[in-house]
Design an enzyme around this catalytic site. Structure first.
Site, PDB file in Angstrom:
ATOM      1  N   LYS A 118       3.660 -36.904  46.990  1.00 38.20           N
ATOM      2  CA  LYS A 118       4.652 -36.276  47.876  1.00 38.20           C
ATOM      3  C   LYS A 118       4.231 -34.853  48.248  1.00 38.20           C
ATOM      4  O   LYS A 118       4.267 -34.469  49.411  1.00 38.20           O
ATOM      5  CB  LYS A 118       6.048 -36.236  47.202  1.00 38.20           C
ATOM      6  CG  LYS A 118       6.596 -37.611  46.814  1.00 38.20           C
ATOM      7  CD  LYS A 118       8.006 -37.533  46.236  1.00 38.20           C
ATOM      8  CE  LYS A 118       8.110 -36.808  44.904  1.00 38.20           C
ATOM      9  NZ  LYS A 118       7.404 -37.486  43.784  1.00 38.20           N
ATOM     10  N   ARG A 168      17.252 -37.527  45.079  1.00 35.71           N
ATOM     11  CA  ARG A 168      16.774 -38.300  43.938  1.00 35.71           C
ATOM     12  C   ARG A 168      17.864 -39.176  43.346  1.00 35.71           C
ATOM     13  O   ARG A 168      17.604 -39.913  42.386  1.00 35.71           O
ATOM     14  CB  ARG A 168      16.323 -37.337  42.853  1.00 35.71           C
ATOM     15  CG  ARG A 168      14.825 -37.113  42.806  1.00 35.71           C
ATOM     16  CD  ARG A 168      14.563 -36.073  41.737  1.00 35.71           C
ATOM     17  NE  ARG A 168      13.328 -36.284  41.084  1.00 35.71           N
ATOM     18  CZ  ARG A 168      12.199 -35.657  41.423  1.00 35.71           C
ATOM     19  NH1 ARG A 168      12.167 -34.814  42.422  1.00 35.71           N
ATOM     20  NH2 ARG A 168      11.095 -35.894  40.761  1.00 35.71           N
ATOM     21  N   ARG A 190      -3.873 -34.243  36.055  1.00 41.00           N
ATOM     22  CA  ARG A 190      -3.354 -32.953  36.517  1.00 41.00           C
ATOM     23  C   ARG A 190      -2.867 -32.117  35.323  1.00 41.00           C
ATOM     24  O   ARG A 190      -3.031 -30.905  35.301  1.00 41.00           O
ATOM     25  CB  ARG A 190      -2.210 -33.152  37.514  1.00 41.00           C
ATOM     26  CG  ARG A 190      -1.781 -31.838  38.165  1.00 41.00           C
ATOM     27  CD  ARG A 190      -0.684 -32.015  39.180  1.00 41.00           C
ATOM     28  NE  ARG A 190       0.498 -32.568  38.561  1.00 41.00           N
ATOM     29  CZ  ARG A 190       1.560 -32.998  39.231  1.00 41.00           C
ATOM     30  NH1 ARG A 190       1.576 -32.955  40.546  1.00 41.00           N
ATOM     31  NH2 ARG A 190       2.606 -33.472  38.602  1.00 41.00           N
ATOM     32  N   ARG A 242       0.879 -28.435  33.959  1.00 41.18           N
ATOM     33  CA  ARG A 242       2.316 -28.457  34.287  1.00 41.18           C
ATOM     34  C   ARG A 242       3.069 -28.998  33.078  1.00 41.18           C
ATOM     35  O   ARG A 242       2.666 -30.004  32.495  1.00 41.18           O
ATOM     36  CB  ARG A 242       2.528 -29.349  35.530  1.00 41.18           C
ATOM     37  CG  ARG A 242       3.643 -28.851  36.420  1.00 41.18           C
ATOM     38  CD  ARG A 242       3.736 -29.639  37.698  1.00 41.18           C
ATOM     39  NE  ARG A 242       4.776 -30.656  37.623  1.00 41.18           N
ATOM     40  CZ  ARG A 242       5.166 -31.391  38.648  1.00 41.18           C
ATOM     41  NH1 ARG A 242       4.590 -31.230  39.833  1.00 41.18           N
ATOM     42  NH2 ARG A 242       6.112 -32.280  38.506  1.00 41.18           N
ATOM     43  N   ARG A 259       9.918 -39.534  33.057  1.00 46.97           N
ATOM     44  CA  ARG A 259      10.044 -39.317  34.517  1.00 46.97           C
ATOM     45  C   ARG A 259       9.975 -40.639  35.281  1.00 46.97           C
ATOM     46  O   ARG A 259      10.718 -40.856  36.244  1.00 46.97           O
ATOM     47  CB  ARG A 259       8.942 -38.381  35.010  1.00 46.97           C
ATOM     48  CG  ARG A 259       9.185 -36.921  34.631  1.00 46.97           C
ATOM     49  CD  ARG A 259       7.892 -36.119  34.631  1.00 46.97           C
ATOM     50  NE  ARG A 259       7.323 -35.918  35.960  1.00 46.97           N
ATOM     51  CZ  ARG A 259       6.064 -35.525  36.159  1.00 46.97           C
ATOM     52  NH1 ARG A 259       5.261 -35.282  35.139  1.00 46.97           N
ATOM     53  NH2 ARG A 259       5.624 -35.366  37.394  1.00 46.97           N
TER      54      ARG A 259
HETATM   55  P1  AP5 Z   1       1.296 -34.853  44.027  1.00 47.03           P
HETATM   56  O1  AP5 Z   1       1.041 -34.683  45.477  1.00 47.03           O
HETATM   57  O2  AP5 Z   1       1.561 -33.667  43.201  1.00 47.03           O
HETATM   58  O3  AP5 Z   1       2.439 -35.951  43.795  1.00 47.03           O
HETATM   59  P2  AP5 Z   1       4.006 -35.765  43.742  1.00 47.03           P
HETATM   60  O4  AP5 Z   1       4.583 -37.036  44.215  1.00 47.03           O
HETATM   61  O5  AP5 Z   1       4.397 -34.507  44.424  1.00 47.03           O
HETATM   62  O6  AP5 Z   1       4.168 -35.668  42.153  1.00 47.03           O
HETATM   63  P3  AP5 Z   1       5.100 -34.725  41.287  1.00 47.03           P
HETATM   64  O7  AP5 Z   1       4.548 -34.773  39.911  1.00 47.03           O
HETATM   65  O8  AP5 Z   1       5.294 -33.403  41.916  1.00 47.03           O
HETATM   66  O9  AP5 Z   1       6.425 -35.542  41.366  1.00 47.03           O
HETATM   67  P4  AP5 Z   1       7.751 -35.392  40.634  1.00 47.03           P
HETATM   68  O10 AP5 Z   1       8.677 -36.111  41.512  1.00 47.03           O
HETATM   69  O11 AP5 Z   1       7.691 -35.827  39.215  1.00 47.03           O
HETATM   70  O12 AP5 Z   1       7.947 -33.794  40.526  1.00 47.03           O
HETATM   71  P5  AP5 Z   1       8.963 -32.770  41.189  1.00 47.03           P
HETATM   72  O13 AP5 Z   1       8.283 -31.492  41.224  1.00 47.03           O
HETATM   73  O14 AP5 Z   1       9.565 -33.302  42.412  1.00 47.03           O
HETATM   74  O15 AP5 Z   1       0.051 -35.666  43.425  1.00 47.03           O
HETATM   75  C1  AP5 Z   1      -0.065 -35.879  42.047  1.00 47.03           C
HETATM   76  C2  AP5 Z   1      -1.551 -35.758  41.659  1.00 47.03           C
HETATM   77  O16 AP5 Z   1      -2.294 -36.813  42.253  1.00 47.03           O
HETATM   78  C3  AP5 Z   1      -2.209 -34.461  42.130  1.00 47.03           C
HETATM   79  O17 AP5 Z   1      -3.099 -34.029  41.167  1.00 47.03           O
HETATM   80  C4  AP5 Z   1      -2.931 -34.882  43.431  1.00 47.03           C
HETATM   81  O18 AP5 Z   1      -4.060 -34.087  43.672  1.00 47.03           O
HETATM   82  C5  AP5 Z   1      -3.286 -36.330  43.136  1.00 47.03           C
HETATM   83  N1  AP5 Z   1      -3.265 -37.185  44.330  1.00 47.03           N
HETATM   84  C6  AP5 Z   1      -2.368 -37.160  45.354  1.00 47.03           C
HETATM   85  N2  AP5 Z   1      -2.642 -38.123  46.248  1.00 47.03           N
HETATM   86  C7  AP5 Z   1      -3.732 -38.800  45.777  1.00 47.03           C
HETATM   87  C8  AP5 Z   1      -4.489 -39.907  46.263  1.00 47.03           C
HETATM   88  N3  AP5 Z   1      -4.176 -40.548  47.405  1.00 47.03           N
HETATM   89  N4  AP5 Z   1      -5.528 -40.344  45.526  1.00 47.03           N
HETATM   90  C9  AP5 Z   1      -5.849 -39.726  44.340  1.00 47.03           C
HETATM   91  N5  AP5 Z   1      -5.189 -38.656  43.839  1.00 47.03           N
HETATM   92  C10 AP5 Z   1      -4.122 -38.202  44.546  1.00 47.03           C
HETATM   93  O19 AP5 Z   1      10.129 -32.719  40.075  1.00 47.03           O
HETATM   94  C11 AP5 Z   1       9.895 -32.205  38.801  1.00 47.03           C
HETATM   95  C12 AP5 Z   1      11.182 -32.200  38.000  1.00 47.03           C
HETATM   96  O20 AP5 Z   1      12.111 -31.289  38.599  1.00 47.03           O
HETATM   97  C13 AP5 Z   1      11.957 -33.512  37.910  1.00 47.03           C
HETATM   98  O21 AP5 Z   1      11.487 -34.329  36.865  1.00 47.03           O
HETATM   99  C14 AP5 Z   1      13.383 -33.031  37.667  1.00 47.03           C
HETATM  100  O22 AP5 Z   1      13.561 -32.645  36.339  1.00 47.03           O
HETATM  101  C15 AP5 Z   1      13.451 -31.773  38.522  1.00 47.03           C
HETATM  102  N6  AP5 Z   1      13.925 -32.062  39.898  1.00 47.03           N
HETATM  103  C16 AP5 Z   1      13.217 -31.896  41.037  1.00 47.03           C
HETATM  104  N7  AP5 Z   1      13.925 -32.289  42.115  1.00 47.03           N
HETATM  105  C17 AP5 Z   1      15.124 -32.713  41.635  1.00 47.03           C
HETATM  106  C18 AP5 Z   1      16.275 -33.281  42.250  1.00 47.03           C
HETATM  107  N8  AP5 Z   1      16.342 -33.485  43.593  1.00 47.03           N
HETATM  108  N9  AP5 Z   1      17.313 -33.628  41.443  1.00 47.03           N
HETATM  109  C19 AP5 Z   1      17.259 -33.435  40.111  1.00 47.03           C
HETATM  110  N10 AP5 Z   1      16.194 -32.929  39.461  1.00 47.03           N
HETATM  111  C20 AP5 Z   1      15.131 -32.572  40.216  1.00 47.03           C
HETATM  112 MG    MG Z   2       5.412 -32.729  43.827  1.00 45.61          MG
END
Ligand code: AP5
Ligand code: MG
Length: 189
Positions: A14, A89, A128, A134, A145
């Site tokens: 994402k 979410r 990562r 992280r 997660r």
């Molecule tokens: P990346 O692009 O970082 O993927 P992502 O989907 O953004 O993954 P996240 O880990 O950020 O998702 P998340 O939903 O757990 O975290 P968030 O910050 O939203 O890619 C991942 C890795 O893969 C990278 O190293 C990248 O380089 C690699 N990659 C990407 N594409 C690739 C490809 N095609 N091929 C190979 N490699 C690739 O949330 C974190 C926490 O915050 C949650 O757990 C929750 O506690 C809280 N939170 C956030 N939003 C909310 C909400 N709306 N409501 C409640 N709690 C929330």
């Molecule tokens: Mg992300």
């Protein structure tokens, strides 16, 4: 306005795809995860609260997240549109987003659902974790997660499918996925 939701499991890409999309389409990127991580670094009240949930891989309560979004949307003037990354979410958040956009006479145009196999997700996040450190990229929190995603977030797919807005995107490389996304967005524009 072009409002895009980028949807998918932890590690589905994402954030990576959002960075590419905002450069090409000049949208405002709203990543709730990034905002919360910044607050944690600042050790603000919101950050301290969020840290308790994020470190366990649990969702931060809806009312906190929705309030945060409301503030950001009200402060954002003269934007071409938004890309919502990691929000909504839960069904409650989905309904709140629809309401908030309706109040601005706009709506979600499309939900890009990034589909990636579970094994690949875990590999990406572990890798990562080693590089960036992280706090939630460790085996135990990753499982939590993924579980939370499956139970609380995936039901939103049905919500958007019923609205005819869900588009599933599968691809191997970052470039491959982005090409499919641009094809889709160009069609909408
Ligand atoms: P990346 O692009 O970082 O993927 P992502 O989907 O953004 O993954 P996240 O880990 O950020 O998702 P998340 O939903 O757990 O975290 P968030 O910050 O939203 O890619 C991942 C890795 O893969 C990278 O190293 C990248 O380089 C690699 N990659 C990407 N594409 C690739 C490809 N095609 N091929 C190979 N490699 C690739 O949330 C974190 C926490 O915050 C949650 O757990 C929750 O506690 C809280 N939170 C956030 N939003 C909310 C909400 N709306 N409501 C409640 N709690 C929330
Ligand atoms: Mg992300």
């Amino acid at each position: 306005m072009l409002n895009v939701v980028i949807f998918g499991a932890p590690g589905s890409g994402k954030g990576t795809q959002s960075e590419l999309i905002i450069r090409k389409y000049e949208l405002k990127h709203i990543s709730t995860g990034e905002i919360l991580r910044t607050e944690i670094k600042k050790r603000s009240e919101l950050g301290l609260l969020a840290d308790e949930y994020i470190s366990k891989g649990q969702l931060v309560p809806d009312e906190v997240i929705i309030g945060m979004l409301e503030t950001i949307l009200n402060e954002s003037k003269d934007v071409k549109g938004f890309i919502f990354d990691g929000f909504p979410r839960t069904l409650t958040q989905g309904e709140a987003l629809d309401r908030m956009l309706r109040e601005k006479d706009t709506s979600v145009a499309v939900v890009l659902n990034l589909s990636v196999e579970g094994k690949e997700l875990v590999q990406r996040l572990l890798k990562r974790g080693e590089i960036l450190g992280r706090s939630d990229d460790n085996p135990e929190t990753i499982w939590s997660r993924l579980d939370v995603y499956h139970n609380q977030t995936e039901p939103l797919k049905e919500y958007y499918k019923k609205q005819g807005k869900l588009v599933t995107i599968k691809g191997d490389t970052v470039e491959d996925v982005f090409e499919k996304i641009t094809d889709m967005l160009n069609r909408i524009l």
